[in-house]
Design a protein around this motif. Structure first.
Motif, mmCIF file in Angstrom:
data_model
loop_
_atom_site.group_PDB
_atom_site.id
_atom_site.type_symbol
_atom_site.label_atom_id
_atom_site.label_comp_id
_atom_site.label_asym_id
_atom_site.label_seq_id
_atom_site.Cartn_x
_atom_site.Cartn_y
_atom_site.Cartn_z
ATOM 1 N N ARG A 76 0.472 -1.209 0.088
ATOM 2 C CA ARG A 76 -0.081 -0.048 -0.027
ATOM 3 C C ARG A 76 0.930 1.143 0.008
ATOM 4 N NH1 ARG A 76 -2.568 -1.473 4.064
ATOM 5 N NH2 ARG A 76 -4.107 -2.702 3.118
ATOM 6 N N ASN A 77 2.084 1.130 0.635
ATOM 7 C CA ASN A 77 2.931 2.462 0.667
ATOM 8 C C ASN A 77 3.635 2.569 -0.549
ATOM 9 O OD1 ASN A 77 2.163 2.812 3.410
ATOM 10 N ND2 ASN A 77 3.966 1.546 4.201
ATOM 11 N N ILE A 78 3.804 1.414 -1.185
ATOM 12 C CA ILE A 78 4.682 1.630 -2.481
ATOM 13 C C ILE A 78 3.591 2.028 -3.421
ATOM 14 C CG2 ILE A 78 5.381 0.214 -4.333
ATOM 15 C CD1 ILE A 78 6.686 -1.798 -2.173
ATOM 16 N N GLY A 79 2.348 1.913 -3.577
ATOM 17 C CA GLY A 79 1.533 2.271 -4.347
ATOM 18 C C GLY A 79 1.239 3.943 -4.082
ATOM 19 N N GLU A 80 1.324 4.104 -2.960
ATOM 20 C CA GLU A 80 1.052 5.566 -2.808
ATOM 21 C C GLU A 80 2.336 6.308 -3.080
ATOM 22 O OE1 GLU A 80 0.028 5.984 1.421
ATOM 23 O OE2 GLU A 80 -2.035 5.091 1.213
ATOM 24 N N LEU A 81 3.459 5.933 -2.813
ATOM 25 C CA LEU A 81 4.612 6.508 -3.314
ATOM 26 C C LEU A 81 4.888 6.731 -4.770
ATOM 27 C CD1 LEU A 81 7.573 7.478 -2.203
ATOM 28 C CD2 LEU A 81 8.107 5.321 -2.396
ATOM 29 N N PHE A 82 4.604 5.655 -5.557
ATOM 30 C CA PHE A 82 4.805 5.759 -7.071
ATOM 31 C C PHE A 82 3.635 5.780 -7.952
ATOM 32 C CE2 PHE A 82 7.924 2.764 -5.228
ATOM 33 C CZ PHE A 82 9.123 3.543 -5.631
ATOM 34 N N ASP A 83 2.354 6.112 -7.077
ATOM 35 C CA ASP A 83 1.269 6.540 -7.856
ATOM 36 C C ASP A 83 0.709 5.586 -8.436
ATOM 37 O OD1 ASP A 83 -1.233 8.081 -8.386
ATOM 38 O OD2 ASP A 83 -0.327 9.085 -9.788
ATOM 39 N N LEU A 84 0.637 4.188 -7.926
ATOM 40 C CA LEU A 84 0.285 2.931 -8.433
ATOM 41 C C LEU A 84 -1.336 2.988 -8.599
ATOM 42 C CD1 LEU A 84 3.009 0.542 -7.878
ATOM 43 C CD2 LEU A 84 2.988 2.101 -9.905
ATOM 44 N N HIS A 85 -2.006 2.358 -9.594
ATOM 45 C CA HIS A 85 -3.637 2.198 -9.159
ATOM 46 C C HIS A 85 -3.836 1.071 -8.159
ATOM 47 C CE1 HIS A 85 -7.891 1.718 -10.371
ATOM 48 N NE2 HIS A 85 -7.478 2.841 -10.993
ATOM 49 N N ALA A 86 -4.826 1.395 -7.414
ATOM 50 C CA ALA A 86 -5.206 0.344 -6.295
ATOM 51 C C ALA A 86 -5.782 -0.919 -6.922
ATOM 52 C CB ALA A 86 -6.591 1.236 -5.555
ATOM 53 N N LEU A 87 -6.427 -1.079 -8.007
ATOM 54 C CA LEU A 87 -6.938 -2.319 -8.721
ATOM 55 C C LEU A 87 -5.702 -2.971 -9.293
ATOM 56 C CD1 LEU A 87 -9.971 -1.241 -10.913
ATOM 57 C CD2 LEU A 87 -9.875 -2.499 -8.504
ATOM 58 N N ALA A 88 -4.516 -2.292 -9.723
ATOM 59 C CA ALA A 88 -3.307 -2.902 -10.026
ATOM 60 C C ALA A 88 -2.759 -3.723 -8.946
ATOM 61 C CB ALA A 88 -2.275 -2.228 -10.804
ATOM 62 N N MET A 89 -2.638 -2.773 -7.677
ATOM 63 C CA MET A 89 -1.927 -3.239 -6.459
ATOM 64 C C MET A 89 -2.748 -4.406 -5.929
ATOM 65 S SD MET A 89 0.727 -1.228 -5.530
ATOM 66 C CE MET A 89 1.045 -1.853 -7.226
ATOM 67 N N GLU A 90 -3.931 -4.700 -5.975
ATOM 68 C CA GLU A 90 -4.682 -5.949 -5.762
ATOM 69 C C GLU A 90 -4.141 -6.994 -6.368
ATOM 70 O OE1 GLU A 90 -9.557 -7.282 -5.725
ATOM 71 O OE2 GLU A 90 -9.087 -5.301 -6.062
ATOM 72 N N ASP A 91 -4.150 -6.921 -7.828
ATOM 73 C CA ASP A 91 -3.698 -8.012 -8.736
ATOM 74 C C ASP A 91 -2.010 -8.502 -8.263
ATOM 75 O OD1 ASP A 91 -6.063 -8.080 -9.858
ATOM 76 O OD2 ASP A 91 -5.256 -6.626 -11.593
ATOM 77 N N VAL A 92 -1.409 -7.285 -7.791
ATOM 78 C CA VAL A 92 0.017 -7.660 -7.292
ATOM 79 C C VAL A 92 -0.098 -8.666 -6.183
ATOM 80 C CG1 VAL A 92 2.024 -6.981 -6.471
ATOM 81 C CG2 VAL A 92 1.145 -5.954 -8.427
ATOM 82 N N MET A 93 -0.892 -8.364 -5.242
ATOM 83 C CA MET A 93 -0.988 -8.985 -3.978
ATOM 84 C C MET A 93 -1.678 -10.345 -4.073
ATOM 85 S SD MET A 93 -0.667 -9.179 -0.936
ATOM 86 C CE MET A 93 -0.161 -7.437 -0.261
ATOM 87 N N ASN A 94 -2.683 -10.415 -5.148
ATOM 88 C CA ASN A 94 -3.229 -11.888 -5.275
ATOM 89 C C ASN A 94 -2.471 -12.577 -6.463
ATOM 90 O OD1 ASN A 94 -5.268 -10.733 -3.566
ATOM 91 N ND2 ASN A 94 -6.924 -10.208 -4.943
#
Length: 357
Positions: A76-94
């Motif tokens: 979550r911190n990485i997504g906020e730091l580099f302005d990555l989309h939340a849905l993409a972060m979900e796919d990274v985690m899953n």
């Protein structure tokens, strides 16, 4: 045996929610920063992702790679730091996602399946890649870092990789992922040859289990590798501004590699299916062979059993005209045994002449 771990949300979870990974899902997280131009090259391991942020503002190509298991809060911190989309972060985690490509405002998000060539058995890891105008951020949830060969090329300035933009580095990553399929399929080819030799020599019940395992692994490979063609085809059309015209021809070559892998995979699947049919035919043939021998033995003993049954009744009465005269013969016993042997040899001769033996 699970070949990859698929994580998912409970029904009704809001989109973009990050669920913690199970403990021990992969190796410890490490962050590798590569920053380069045509003249300069920097490669180092950093402790925190925020150390990489200043490099994104430089006039250079920056590659940030996250290797191993990553927890939800860190992602979550990485997504906020580099302005990555939340849905993409979900796919990274899953992990265990179907390979795909998603287009966001100024980014492309790509999910690919990488085969672990160092694992003793077939294992699939997920690689998630973000590409922007001058940076690439990648995630790999496996234990081993597979991108060392690409970093060596960057360090040696081999080819044109240092003189081109981030899209060419993306091509290098995709090409490396695709080419990981060749050594794994080579191992499958060797295993298929071994199973074929076993089928022709002396198949056992464990051979059938090996064939089913091979077919299951090939089916999983097809499901995970088939979408790679769609990803590369999408990128090679040149519809996105992040992919330059000079990189398209290399992506088409990568597309050819994916076609070769799928052709090999389909051939191996057909061979595995035919091996299953060969095993069933071989088992049926061996069963028929055993039944033929048992039938011949039973057929030979039918007249012998009949004769033994007749003379086993022991109806011996000297005053009766219907008594068995053979019971009183001096050579009756050896004559009956000799007659039985003649019947046996006569039937064997007849069966061989009919090619039943």
């Amino acid at each position: 045996m699970p070949y990859f771990t698929k994580t998912y949300h409970p029904p009704g979870t809001p989109p973009g929610t990050l669920v913690e990974r199970a403990a021990g899902a992969a190796g410890a997280l490490s962050i590798r920063l590569v920053d380069y131009t045509d003249q300069d090259y920097l490669d180092k391991v950093v402790d925190h992702a925020d150390e990489c942020r200043p490099y994104l503002e430089r006039d250079s190509i920056t590659w940030i790679h996250f290797q191993g298991a990553i927890q939800a809060q860190a992602l979550r911190n990485i997504g906020e730091l580099f302005d990555l989309h939340a849905l993409a972060m979900e796919d990274v985690m899953n992990s265990g996602q179907r390979p795909k490509v998603d287009e966001y405002e100024d980014q492309l998000f790509i999910v690919m399946a990488m085969l672990d060539v160092q694992a003793p058995h077939m294992k699939v890891d997920q690689v998630s890649v973000f590409i922007g105008p001058n940076y690439i951020i990648s995630f790999h949830n496996g234990v081993h870092d597979p991108f060392d060969p690409l970093r060596k090329r960057l360090k040696k300035r081999s080819g044109r990789i240092r003189s081109l933009k981030a899209d060419y580095l993306l091509y290098g990553i995709i090409d490396l992922i695709i080419d990981h399929g060749f050594p794994v399929l080579e191992r499958f080819g060797e295993e298929i040859e071994t199973l074929e030799d076993t089928l022709l020599a002396a198949p056992t019940r464990s051979t059938l289990g090996d064939i089913h395992r091979l077919r299951r692994e090939l089916l999983l490979l097809r499901r995970m590798l088939w979408p790679h063609r769609d990803i590369i085809n999408y990128l090679s059309r040149g519809d996105n501004a992040l992919i330059g015209a000079g990189t398209l021809i290399y992506l088409r070559d990568c597309y050819d590699h994916s076609i070769q892998i799928m052709d090999l995979l389909e051939n191996y699947r057909d061979m595995a299916a035919s091996m299953h049919d060969v095993y069933l035919s071989s088992a049926s043939y061996r069963l028929n062979d055993v039944m033929r021998v048992l039938t011949i033995i039973a057929t030979i003993f039918i007249p012998l059993t009949f004769i033994a049954g007749i003379y086993g009744m022991n109806f011996e009465n000297p005053d009766s005209p219907w008594a068995m005269p053979e019971l009183g013969w001096y050579y009756g016993y050896p004559l009956v045994l000799g007659g039985m042997l003649l019947i046996v040899f006569g039937m064997l001769f007849y069966f061989r002449r009919k090619a039943w033996l």
